[in-house]
Design a protein around this motif. Structure first.
Motif, PDB file in Angstrom:
ATOM      1  N   GLN A 305       0.887  -1.228   0.137  1.00 28.96           N
ATOM      2  CA  GLN A 305      -0.300  -0.315  -0.378  1.00 28.96           C
ATOM      3  C   GLN A 305       0.879   1.055   0.087  1.00 28.96           C
ATOM      4  O   GLN A 305       1.832   1.289   1.299  1.00 28.96           O
ATOM      5  N   SER A 314      -4.058   9.261 -11.885  1.00 26.67           N
ATOM      6  CA  SER A 314      -4.312   8.260 -12.345  1.00 26.67           C
ATOM      7  C   SER A 314      -3.351   7.152 -13.927  1.00 26.67           C
ATOM      8  O   SER A 314      -4.199   6.715 -13.946  1.00 26.67           O
ATOM      9  N   ILE A 317      -1.263   3.362 -11.991  1.00 24.67           N
ATOM     10  CA  ILE A 317      -2.299   2.011 -12.222  1.00 24.67           C
ATOM     11  C   ILE A 317      -1.978   1.592 -13.107  1.00 24.67           C
ATOM     12  O   ILE A 317      -1.210   0.687 -13.507  1.00 24.67           O
ATOM     13  N   VAL A 329      -3.396  -4.247  -9.017  1.00 27.82           N
ATOM     14  CA  VAL A 329      -3.168  -3.294  -8.699  1.00 27.82           C
ATOM     15  C   VAL A 329      -4.688  -2.400  -8.990  1.00 27.82           C
ATOM     16  O   VAL A 329      -4.983  -2.456  -9.470  1.00 27.82           O
ATOM     17  N   ARG A 330      -4.789  -1.220  -8.373  1.00 30.48           N
ATOM     18  CA  ARG A 330      -6.377  -0.709  -7.437  1.00 30.48           C
ATOM     19  C   ARG A 330      -6.246   1.145  -6.884  1.00 30.48           C
ATOM     20  O   ARG A 330      -5.178   0.665  -5.869  1.00 30.48           O
ATOM     21  N   PHE A 331      -6.870   1.342  -6.470  1.00 29.52           N
ATOM     22  CA  PHE A 331      -6.860   2.794  -5.905  1.00 29.52           C
ATOM     23  C   PHE A 331      -8.206   2.163  -4.490  1.00 29.52           C
ATOM     24  O   PHE A 331      -8.509   1.562  -4.567  1.00 29.52           O
ATOM     25  N   PHE A 346      -3.302  10.042  -3.923  1.00 34.29           N
ATOM     26  CA  PHE A 346      -4.249   9.559  -4.178  1.00 34.29           C
ATOM     27  C   PHE A 346      -3.187   7.991  -3.440  1.00 34.29           C
ATOM     28  O   PHE A 346      -2.247   7.924  -1.843  1.00 34.29           O
ATOM     29  N   ILE A 348      -2.997   3.085  -3.421  1.00 34.67           N
ATOM     30  CA  ILE A 348      -2.918   2.706  -4.191  1.00 34.67           C
ATOM     31  C   ILE A 348      -2.327   0.750  -3.502  1.00 34.67           C
ATOM     32  O   ILE A 348      -1.705   0.980  -2.715  1.00 34.67           O
ATOM     33  N   THR A 349      -3.535   0.462  -3.542  1.00 32.68           N
ATOM     34  CA  THR A 349      -3.004  -0.966  -3.410  1.00 32.68           C
ATOM     35  C   THR A 349      -2.341  -1.827  -4.024  1.00 32.68           C
ATOM     36  O   THR A 349      -3.613  -1.679  -5.150  1.00 32.68           O
TER      37      THR A 349
END
Length: 358
Positions: A305, A314, A317, A329-331, A346, A348-349
């Protein structure tokens, strides 16, 4: 075989039996004294007048203590010399440093209860002599409670020179019981062998008190088997001591080897974790553009994370999905704007590919 030879052999046998009986009596007396209260033991063992013998240029010097009266055997009539010897509660022979060897040996603490047998068994390992070549005395030095070894002071007197002194003194009917170092007052004393013709007051009292002699004979019948059994136990204990020490050393080496192997395994695991972590940080540094920086990074077993700010959050990712170390990978939360910097905030994980996790 004529009568003179028979008488000579019987005389030798009688002297050997007498010496053996005295050694047994000394051992049995110590056993009996050990069962008495400490105050009684001190009274019974309290020494009387002591006669100290020092080698001189032309004979020996006799010194009485207390009193420090000095005599020369050549200057005393035979009757006066014998009276001086009879009145001595203890006779000691003092030899100079060049006729003795004082050393210190280190032994396992387990040998403390049987030091004489252990020293006799390992004499040639710690000194230039064998046990048959020397008279020796010893005492253990104080040790710390946590120590596994003891220091033992050992005083040696080669029999060749010492027996020459004893033979000269025997011609004067003087038989020392202890040998001491004249130049080392704190050195241990050496018990000398008992002469069959010892005319010390203790021996004279034993001969004159027939009631005590009869009691000793009764005690012999009862305790002689116990004495021989104890001597056998002491011998076996000394024989088993060296193998037992080797076994303890082997066990200690095994424990040390196990500890080293465990330490090596732990270090290998830590080193592997460090390489994986550095690999992930390197990959993030190469994948993220220059207009992006991180304010927080959390690395778990199989997930990552990251939080930070970027001019174009944006695009991150797609960049991270292009790496071979990340997938899914996602927000983790909606993108927000930082009013102070006008940049995208942001979170991101991502999941870590198998083998990339630390």
């Amino acid at each position: 075989m004529d009568g003179d030879n028979i008488a000579h052999r019987l005389g030798q046998h009688g002297r050997q039996v007498s010496a053996e009986l005295y050694r047994f009596w000394h051992w049995w007396r110590e056993q009996l004294l050990g069962m008495l209260p400490a105050t009684w033991q001190r009274r019974l063992r309290q020494p009387g007048q002591m006669l100290c013998i020092h080698p001189a240029h032309h004979g020996y010097r006799l010194e009485q203590q207390p009193g420090n009266q000095v005599h020369s055997p050549k200057d005393l009539p035979p009757e006066a010399l014998q009276r001086l010897v009879r009145n001595a509660g203890q006779i000691r022979l003092y030899l100079p440093q060049d006729e003795l060897l004082l050393t210190r040996v280190t032994l396992p603490v387990a040998t403390a209860g049987n030091l004489e047998a252990v020293l006799r068994f390992e004499m040639d390992r710690h000194t230039p002599f064998t046990a048959d070549q020397v008279y020796f005395g010893f005492h253990a030095r104080p040790r710390e409670a946590t120590s596994v070894q003891i220091q033992v002071d050992l005083l040696l007197a080669p029999k060749a020179k010492t027996d020459a002194h004893l033979a000269e003194l025997a011609e004067l009917s003087i038989f020392p019981a202890l040998l001491c170092a004249a130049d080392q007052p704190k050195a241990p004393a050496i018990k000398l062998p008992v002469h069959p013709n010892d005319t010390s007051p203790r021996a004279g009292r034993r001969k004159s008190r027939k009631v005590i002699l009869g009691l000793v004979m009764v005690l012999l019948l009862i305790a002689l088997p116990l004495y021989h059994r104890q001597a056998r136990i002491d011998t076996l204990t000394a024989e088993l001591e060296l193998p037992r020490q080797h076994a303890e050393q082997a066990a200690a080496f095994k424990r040390e080897l196990t500890a080293l192997q465990d330490s090596r395994t732990w270090l290998g695991q830590r080193r592997a974790e460090r390489r994986a972590t550095l690999l992930l940080l390197d990959e993030l540094t190469r994948q993220l553009p220059d207009h992006t920086w991180l304010t927080r990074l959390e690395l778990k077993e199989d997930s990552l994370q990251i939080r930070g700010e970027s001019t174009r959050a944006s695009e991150l990712i797609g960049l991270l999905e292009g790496s071979s170390l990340f997938f899914d990978v996602r927000f983790g939360s909606p993108i927000t704007i930082n009013p102070a910097t006008s940049r995208d905030r942001f979170m991101i994980t991502a999941r870590l590919v198998q083998g990339a996790a630390p």
